[in-house]
Design an enzyme around this catalytic site. Structure first.
Site, PDB file in Angstrom:
ATOM      1  N   ALA A 122       0.818  -1.210   0.000  1.00 45.83           N
ATOM      2  CA  ALA A 122       0.000   0.000   0.000  1.00 45.83           C
ATOM      3  C   ALA A 122       0.852   1.259   0.000  1.00 45.83           C
ATOM      4  CB  ALA A 122      -0.931  -0.012   1.211  1.00 45.83           C
ATOM      5  N   CYS A 123       1.991   1.232   0.664  1.00 48.62           N
ATOM      6  CA  CYS A 123       2.814   2.428   0.775  1.00 48.62           C
ATOM      7  C   CYS A 123       3.626   2.713  -0.474  1.00 48.62           C
ATOM      8  CB  CYS A 123       3.738   2.340   1.994  1.00 48.62           C
ATOM      9  SG  CYS A 123       4.823   0.902   1.958  1.00 48.62           S
ATOM     10  N   THR A 124       3.739   1.759  -1.394  1.00 44.83           N
ATOM     11  CA  THR A 124       4.509   1.977  -2.621  1.00 44.83           C
ATOM     12  C   THR A 124       3.744   1.479  -3.834  1.00 44.83           C
ATOM     13  OG1 THR A 124       5.638  -0.129  -2.365  1.00 44.83           O
ATOM     14  CG2 THR A 124       6.763   1.815  -1.494  1.00 44.83           C
TER      15      THR A 124
END
Length: 135
Positions: A58-60
């Site tokens: 989700a963060c990348t």
């Protein structure tokens, strides 16, 4: 909140159980007891264009460089590259879980039938130790 948690746990278990009962080579990335059940990350083949899911963290999500998260929990690089992240929330209906599992199983089985490497994995042959010819 407790009801929502129980419902998300239920949906996540349904999704995991249905996929892994038909696709024995699917591997769950992460600790099943110590992770949020609304995020299920499985190493599978990718061919699912009819459902919204991600192969990145989700963060990348703009990059495929999500390996550091999966590698940090002990996932090997090949399994990390074949992982799919499923998101489940309190508004996810069970019908969507049914649809996703049926679609996922169908496409993974279809891709497996087309792949010579998949046959080698089922043998099981360690693909990392094969000397591939350059000729």
């Amino acid at each position: 909140m407790e009801y929502d948690k129980q419902f998300i746990d239920f949906l996540s278990k349904c999704l995991y159980d249905r996929i892994t009962s038909r696709l024995s080579n699917g591997i769950c990335n992460g600790d099943p007891e110590q992770s949020y059940s609304g995020l299920l990350n499985l190493s599978l083949l990718m061919a699912l264009k009819v459902v919204a899911l991600s192969s990145a963290s989700a963060c990348t999500s703009a990059s495929l460089e999500h390996l550091y998260v999966l590698r940090a929990i002990g996932t090997d690089e090949n399994m990390a590259h074949s992982s799919i992240r499923f998101g489940i929330g309190r508004f996810t209906p069970i019908e969507e879980v049914d649809y996703i599992t049926d679609t996922c199983i169908k496409h993974v089985e279809r891709l497996g039938e087309m792949s010579l490497l998949w046959e080698m994995v089922l043998e099981p042959i360690d693909l990392k130790n094969i000397q591939w010819s350059q000729h």
